[in-house]
Design an enzyme around this catalytic site. Structure first.
Site, PDB file in Angstrom:
ATOM      1  N   ASN A   1       7.360   9.317  -6.517  1.00 26.91           N
ATOM      2  CA  ASN A   1       7.339   8.615  -7.778  1.00 26.91           C
ATOM      3  C   ASN A   1       8.789   8.713  -8.562  1.00 26.91           C
ATOM      4  OD1 ASN A   1       4.592   7.549  -7.363  1.00 26.91           O
ATOM      5  ND2 ASN A   1       3.888   8.806  -8.590  1.00 26.91           N
TER       6      ASN A   1
ATOM      7  N   HIS B   1       0.893   2.997  -5.099  1.00 26.04           N
ATOM      8  CA  HIS B   1       1.064   4.423  -5.521  1.00 26.04           C
ATOM      9  C   HIS B   1       0.023   4.857  -6.658  1.00 26.04           C
ATOM     10  CE1 HIS B   1       5.460   5.620  -4.478  1.00 26.04           C
ATOM     11  NE2 HIS B   1       4.837   4.645  -3.624  1.00 26.04           N
TER      12      HIS B   1
ATOM     13  N   ARG C   1       4.461  -1.819  -5.955  1.00 24.03           N
ATOM     14  CA  ARG C   1       4.658  -0.445  -5.408  1.00 24.03           C
ATOM     15  C   ARG C   1       3.833   0.544  -6.470  1.00 24.03           C
ATOM     16  NH1 ARG C   1       9.762   0.229  -5.473  1.00 24.03           N
ATOM     17  NH2 ARG C   1      10.163  -0.239  -3.269  1.00 24.03           N
TER      18      ARG C   1
ATOM     19  N   HIS D   1       6.777  -4.770   2.066  1.00 22.02           N
ATOM     20  CA  HIS D   1       8.457  -4.645   2.018  1.00 22.02           C
ATOM     21  C   HIS D   1       9.225  -5.693   2.312  1.00 22.02           C
ATOM     22  CE1 HIS D   1       8.003   0.110   2.744  1.00 22.02           C
ATOM     23  NE2 HIS D   1       7.720  -0.350   1.357  1.00 22.02           N
TER      24      HIS D   1
END
Length: 326
Positions: free
Chosen positions: A92, A64, A60, A191
């Site tokens: 975040n 990001h 992740r 995911h």
């Protein structure tokens, strides 16, 4: 004579950890930091063995970072008196984690190859190793990124896909950075590992869209489990639900099988399959039936993501500490 000259130039560039024409390549650190990938994989393996959830966190973190102005390690920068980073942006804050693991990797790399390897390259390698160490595909990471010297908190708030976004909005966010609908579905398959805080899905559990009823696209047994776990939309950061309750620590294609069975935890995930007439449902069915195709396409989409708007050559810098600009 010209051929010999270009050979010498190329050799010198490679010996100094460079690229001809600023292109990423898989031998970038062959001379300057030959044990880089071994160092990264060792630290990531230790971190994941200590806490399996860390694999999803590192993946992740890379996502990001790359989604905002390209893969330049801007997500790693701390706030200072004169600089505002991205860590406190909504997507975040209390979500992005794994910074200490990147710090550990960077320290080990610096002791072996001082001021040579970018934090952006470390992030890309750590994401790849996190996937592979949880059972997912392996891919060659082309290297040669340099670190950015700026951050963009407002862009994080505006552009990172949200669990509350509609399917159309998420598609547009991916397309805005050059990723296709298929890339979006494939990368959402990440995911299959990781967890979600109650506040990212609790709006589906009791009063969905002010209807006084749960989201009708949630399978009933999972609904009961989530309601018990998050009876009041708990914001306790220690209250987590696995995004894939079947094989929560294994990178596989069960994420797509779960969507077919109305067991997507996040509204944005379930929308890939449950939105009427959505083309994304075709990809969900495909990857549910063909796990090897998912692995192959995930590998391709990750390489595509990792190459977006990278800094190379003399642009950016090689940070000594990933948390601060030089």
């Amino acid at each position: 004579m010209k051929a010999i000259t270009w050979f010498v130039v190329a050799l010198v560039v490679l010996q100094h950890g460079g690229t001809v024409c600023g292109q990423l390549n898989n031998y970038f650190y062959s001379y300057t930091c030959p044990y880089l990938e071994r160092i990264v994989s060792s630290v990531v393996r230790s971190a994941v063995m200590n806490e399996t959830r860390m694999a999803a966190s590192l993946l992740r973190l890379h996502f990001h970072d790359c989604f905002i102005n390209g893969c330049d390690a801007s997500v790693l920068l701390d706030d200072t008196d004169s600089f505002e980073g991205e860590k406190t942006a909504g997507p975040n804050l209390n979500s992005a984690r794994g910074f200490e693991v990147i710090d550990t990797i960077k320290a080990a790399v610096e002791s072996s190859c001082n001021a040579t390897v970018s934090c952006a390259d470390i992030l890309s390698l750590a994401a790849r190793d996190s996937v592979y160490m949880t059972g997912g595909p392996y891919w060659q990471v082309n290297l040669g990124r340099r670190d950015g010297t700026t951050a963009n908190k407002s862009a994080v708030n505006a552009n990172i896909p949200s669990p509350f976004d509609s399917l159309d909005t998420i598609i547009k966010k991916f397309q805005s950075i050059g990723l296709s609908v298929q890339d979006m579905v494939v990368l959402s398959g990440a995911h299959t590992i990781g967890s979600a805080h109650c506040n990212t899905f609790s709006s589906r559990l009791f009063n969905f869209n002010s209807t006084s009823s749960p989201d009708p696209t949630i399978e009933q047994s999972m609904l009961g489990n989530l309601q018990s776990l998050c009876p009041d939309g708990s914001s306790d950061p220690n209250t987590l639900a696995p995004l894939d309750s079947v094989t929560k620590d294994t990178f596989d294609n069960y994420y797509f099988k779960n969507l077919q069975n109305s067991k997507g935890v996040l509204q944005s995930d379930q929308a890939l399959f449950s939105t009427p007439n959505a083309s994304t449902a075709l990809y969900v069915n495909y990857y549910s039936n063909f796990p090897n195709a998912f692995f192959m396409d995930f590998r391709v989409s990750m390489m595509k993501l990792a190459n977006l708007n990278v800094l190379t050559g003399y642009n950016g810098e090689i940070r000594k500490n990933c948390r601060f600009r030089n």
